[in-house]
Design a protein around this motif. Structure first.
Motif, PDB file in Angstrom:
ATOM      1  N   ALA A   1     -55.825 -18.594 -74.304  1.00 26.84           N
ATOM      2  CA  ALA A   1     -55.114 -19.150 -73.154  1.00 26.84           C
ATOM      3  C   ALA A   1     -54.318 -20.388 -73.551  1.00 26.84           C
ATOM      4  O   ALA A   1     -53.191 -20.594 -73.082  1.00 26.84           O
ATOM      5  CB  ALA A   1     -56.094 -19.481 -72.036  1.00 26.84           C
ATOM      6  N   VAL A   2     -54.877 -21.221 -74.425  1.00 24.83           N
ATOM      7  CA  VAL A   2     -54.147 -22.397 -74.904  1.00 24.83           C
ATOM      8  C   VAL A   2     -52.931 -21.957 -75.717  1.00 24.83           C
ATOM      9  O   VAL A   2     -51.832 -22.482 -75.537  1.00 24.83           O
ATOM     10  CB  VAL A   2     -55.058 -23.335 -75.732  1.00 24.83           C
ATOM     11  CG1 VAL A   2     -54.249 -24.393 -76.463  1.00 24.83           C
ATOM     12  CG2 VAL A   2     -56.097 -23.994 -74.843  1.00 24.83           C
ATOM     13  N   GLU A   3     -53.136 -20.996 -76.593  1.00 27.05           N
ATOM     14  CA  GLU A   3     -52.013 -20.493 -77.389  1.00 27.05           C
ATOM     15  C   GLU A   3     -50.905 -19.972 -76.481  1.00 27.05           C
ATOM     16  O   GLU A   3     -49.729 -20.273 -76.681  1.00 27.05           O
ATOM     17  CB  GLU A   3     -52.490 -19.391 -78.335  1.00 27.05           C
ATOM     18  CG  GLU A   3     -51.386 -18.802 -79.185  1.00 27.05           C
ATOM     19  CD  GLU A   3     -51.847 -17.636 -80.052  1.00 27.05           C
ATOM     20  OE1 GLU A   3     -51.074 -17.276 -80.962  1.00 27.05           O
ATOM     21  OE2 GLU A   3     -52.940 -17.090 -79.823  1.00 27.05           O
ATOM     22  N   HIS A   4     -51.291 -19.228 -75.476  1.00 23.56           N
ATOM     23  CA  HIS A   4     -50.304 -18.682 -74.535  1.00 23.56           C
ATOM     24  C   HIS A   4     -49.594 -19.810 -73.794  1.00 23.56           C
ATOM     25  O   HIS A   4     -48.362 -19.780 -73.645  1.00 23.56           O
ATOM     26  CB  HIS A   4     -50.995 -17.731 -73.549  1.00 23.56           C
ATOM     27  CG  HIS A   4     -50.082 -17.143 -72.543  1.00 23.56           C
ATOM     28  ND1 HIS A   4     -49.134 -16.183 -72.849  1.00 23.56           N
ATOM     29  CD2 HIS A   4     -49.934 -17.397 -71.220  1.00 23.56           C
ATOM     30  CE1 HIS A   4     -48.462 -15.872 -71.764  1.00 23.56           C
ATOM     31  NE2 HIS A   4     -48.928 -16.597 -70.753  1.00 23.56           N
ATOM     32  N   ALA A   5     -50.341 -20.802 -73.328  1.00 19.45           N
ATOM     33  CA  ALA A   5     -49.748 -21.920 -72.594  1.00 19.45           C
ATOM     34  C   ALA A   5     -48.750 -22.690 -73.457  1.00 19.45           C
ATOM     35  O   ALA A   5     -47.718 -23.148 -72.966  1.00 19.45           O
ATOM     36  CB  ALA A   5     -50.843 -22.856 -72.087  1.00 19.45           C
ATOM     37  N   LEU A   6     -49.067 -22.815 -74.734  1.00 15.40           N
ATOM     38  CA  LEU A   6     -48.168 -23.549 -75.633  1.00 15.40           C
ATOM     39  C   LEU A   6     -46.839 -22.829 -75.835  1.00 15.40           C
ATOM     40  O   LEU A   6     -45.849 -23.445 -76.230  1.00 15.40           O
ATOM     41  CB  LEU A   6     -48.852 -23.788 -76.985  1.00 15.40           C
ATOM     42  CG  LEU A   6     -50.028 -24.760 -76.960  1.00 15.40           C
ATOM     43  CD1 LEU A   6     -50.707 -24.792 -78.322  1.00 15.40           C
ATOM     44  CD2 LEU A   6     -49.577 -26.156 -76.546  1.00 15.40           C
ATOM     45  N   GLN A   7     -46.810 -21.557 -75.560  1.00 18.18           N
ATOM     46  CA  GLN A   7     -45.584 -20.781 -75.720  1.00 18.18           C
ATOM     47  C   GLN A   7     -44.733 -20.762 -74.450  1.00 18.18           C
ATOM     48  O   GLN A   7     -43.620 -20.260 -74.461  1.00 18.18           O
ATOM     49  CB  GLN A   7     -45.930 -19.353 -76.147  1.00 18.18           C
ATOM     50  CG  GLN A   7     -46.583 -19.301 -77.511  1.00 18.18           C
ATOM     51  CD  GLN A   7     -47.129 -17.932 -77.862  1.00 18.18           C
ATOM     52  OE1 GLN A   7     -47.103 -17.014 -77.053  1.00 18.18           O
ATOM     53  NE2 GLN A   7     -47.621 -17.796 -79.081  1.00 18.18           N
ATOM     54  N   LEU A   8     -45.277 -21.322 -73.370  1.00 20.16           N
ATOM     55  CA  LEU A   8     -44.547 -21.350 -72.102  1.00 20.16           C
ATOM     56  C   LEU A   8     -43.864 -22.694 -71.917  1.00 20.16           C
ATOM     57  O   LEU A   8     -44.519 -23.733 -71.955  1.00 20.16           O
ATOM     58  CB  LEU A   8     -45.506 -21.109 -70.929  1.00 20.16           C
ATOM     59  CG  LEU A   8     -46.248 -19.777 -70.900  1.00 20.16           C
ATOM     60  CD1 LEU A   8     -47.257 -19.758 -69.760  1.00 20.16           C
ATOM     61  CD2 LEU A   8     -45.263 -18.626 -70.764  1.00 20.16           C
ATOM     62  N   PRO A   9     -42.572 -22.698 -71.706  1.00 20.49           N
ATOM     63  CA  PRO A   9     -41.861 -23.977 -71.539  1.00 20.49           C
ATOM     64  C   PRO A   9     -42.324 -24.752 -70.312  1.00 20.49           C
ATOM     65  O   PRO A   9     -42.267 -25.974 -70.288  1.00 20.49           O
ATOM     66  CB  PRO A   9     -40.394 -23.574 -71.399  1.00 20.49           C
ATOM     67  CG  PRO A   9     -40.317 -22.115 -71.572  1.00 20.49           C
ATOM     68  CD  PRO A   9     -41.690 -21.549 -71.657  1.00 20.49           C
ATOM     69  N   GLU A  10     -42.799 -24.060 -69.292  1.00 15.38           N
ATOM     70  CA  GLU A  10     -43.205 -24.738 -68.065  1.00 15.38           C
ATOM     71  C   GLU A  10     -44.648 -25.255 -68.093  1.00 15.38           C
ATOM     72  O   GLU A  10     -45.089 -25.919 -67.164  1.00 15.38           O
ATOM     73  CB  GLU A  10     -43.007 -23.825 -66.842  1.00 15.38           C
ATOM     74  CG  GLU A  10     -43.912 -22.605 -66.801  1.00 15.38           C
ATOM     75  CD  GLU A  10     -43.369 -21.391 -67.547  1.00 15.38           C
ATOM     76  OE1 GLU A  10     -44.013 -20.348 -67.463  1.00 15.38           O
ATOM     77  OE2 GLU A  10     -42.334 -21.478 -68.228  1.00 15.38           O
ATOM     78  N   ALA A  11     -45.380 -24.979 -69.142  1.00 17.96           N
ATOM     79  CA  ALA A  11     -46.772 -25.446 -69.238  1.00 17.96           C
ATOM     80  C   ALA A  11     -46.789 -26.963 -69.392  1.00 17.96           C
ATOM     81  O   ALA A  11     -46.096 -27.525 -70.237  1.00 17.96           O
ATOM     82  CB  ALA A  11     -47.478 -24.789 -70.422  1.00 17.96           C
ATOM     83  N   GLY A  12     -47.589 -27.608 -68.566  1.00 15.57           N
ATOM     84  CA  GLY A  12     -47.675 -29.065 -68.614  1.00 15.57           C
ATOM     85  C   GLY A  12     -48.697 -29.540 -69.635  1.00 15.57           C
ATOM     86  O   GLY A  12     -49.673 -28.846 -69.933  1.00 15.57           O
ATOM     87  N   CYS A  13     -48.444 -30.727 -70.156  1.00 17.57           N
ATOM     88  CA  CYS A  13     -49.349 -31.309 -71.154  1.00 17.57           C
ATOM     89  C   CYS A  13     -50.768 -31.466 -70.597  1.00 17.57           C
ATOM     90  O   CYS A  13     -51.753 -31.183 -71.277  1.00 17.57           O
ATOM     91  CB  CYS A  13     -48.836 -32.675 -71.618  1.00 17.57           C
ATOM     92  SG  CYS A  13     -47.289 -32.582 -72.531  1.00 17.57           S
ATOM     93  N   ILE A  14     -50.846 -31.938 -69.359  1.00 17.50           N
ATOM     94  CA  ILE A  14     -52.169 -32.175 -68.762  1.00 17.50           C
ATOM     95  C   ILE A  14     -52.944 -30.866 -68.640  1.00 17.50           C
ATOM     96  O   ILE A  14     -54.142 -30.824 -68.933  1.00 17.50           O
ATOM     97  CB  ILE A  14     -52.029 -32.861 -67.379  1.00 17.50           C
ATOM     98  CG1 ILE A  14     -51.379 -34.239 -67.533  1.00 17.50           C
ATOM     99  CG2 ILE A  14     -53.385 -32.975 -66.684  1.00 17.50           C
ATOM    100  CD1 ILE A  14     -52.169 -35.218 -68.382  1.00 17.50           C
ATOM    101  N   GLU A  15     -52.286 -29.804 -68.248  1.00 11.20           N
ATOM    102  CA  GLU A  15     -52.950 -28.497 -68.135  1.00 11.20           C
ATOM    103  C   GLU A  15     -53.497 -28.046 -69.484  1.00 11.20           C
ATOM    104  O   GLU A  15     -54.623 -27.565 -69.583  1.00 11.20           O
ATOM    105  CB  GLU A  15     -51.975 -27.458 -67.589  1.00 11.20           C
ATOM    106  CG  GLU A  15     -51.528 -27.725 -66.165  1.00 11.20           C
ATOM    107  CD  GLU A  15     -50.297 -26.909 -65.777  1.00 11.20           C
ATOM    108  OE1 GLU A  15     -49.766 -26.161 -66.615  1.00 11.20           O
ATOM    109  OE2 GLU A  15     -49.867 -27.067 -64.621  1.00 11.20           O
ATOM    110  N   VAL A  16     -52.696 -28.207 -70.519  1.00  5.53           N
ATOM    111  CA  VAL A  16     -53.128 -27.811 -71.865  1.00  5.53           C
ATOM    112  C   VAL A  16     -54.289 -28.696 -72.314  1.00  5.53           C
ATOM    113  O   VAL A  16     -55.279 -28.212 -72.865  1.00  5.53           O
ATOM    114  CB  VAL A  16     -51.961 -27.862 -72.867  1.00  5.53           C
ATOM    115  CG1 VAL A  16     -52.444 -27.627 -74.294  1.00  5.53           C
ATOM    116  CG2 VAL A  16     -50.895 -26.839 -72.492  1.00  5.53           C
TER     117      VAL A  16
END
Length: 88
Positions: free
Chosen positions: A23-38
């Motif tokens: 899930a972290v890997e996927h989030a890192l590939q999304l431009p809209e993923a926020g730093c706090i969420e990661v």
């Protein structure tokens, strides 16, 4: 730790960890993923790894350190594991 392959609880923890890391890997590939969420996801992984480590330590104590047939003071062992969880 040959006994671990039979421990479903530990194997399930590892599978959940794999899902969290994916899930972290996927989030890192999304431009809209926020730093706090990661960061929250990574914090959850850190907690899960600590939980896994505690499970492995307890399993090791029960299967390798405490000789089979030895009377185990369950209250003292529980207190030791609690201490590990707090400071580990």
């Amino acid at each position: 730790m040959s006994h671990l392959h039979q421990d479903k609880k530990i194997l399930n923890r590892v599978k959940r960890l794999q899902g969290q890391v994916n899930a972290v890997e996927h989030a890192l590939q999304l431009p809209e993923a926020g730093c706090i969420e990661v960061l929250q996801q990574v914090a959850a992984i850190k907690g899960a790894v600590n939980g896994l480590m505690n499970e492995l330590i307890e399993a090791h104590l029960r299967h390798h350190v405490l000789p089979e047939g030895t009377e185990v003071n369950e209250a003292e062992l529980a207190e030791f594991v609690k201490l590990l969880k707090r400071y580990g």
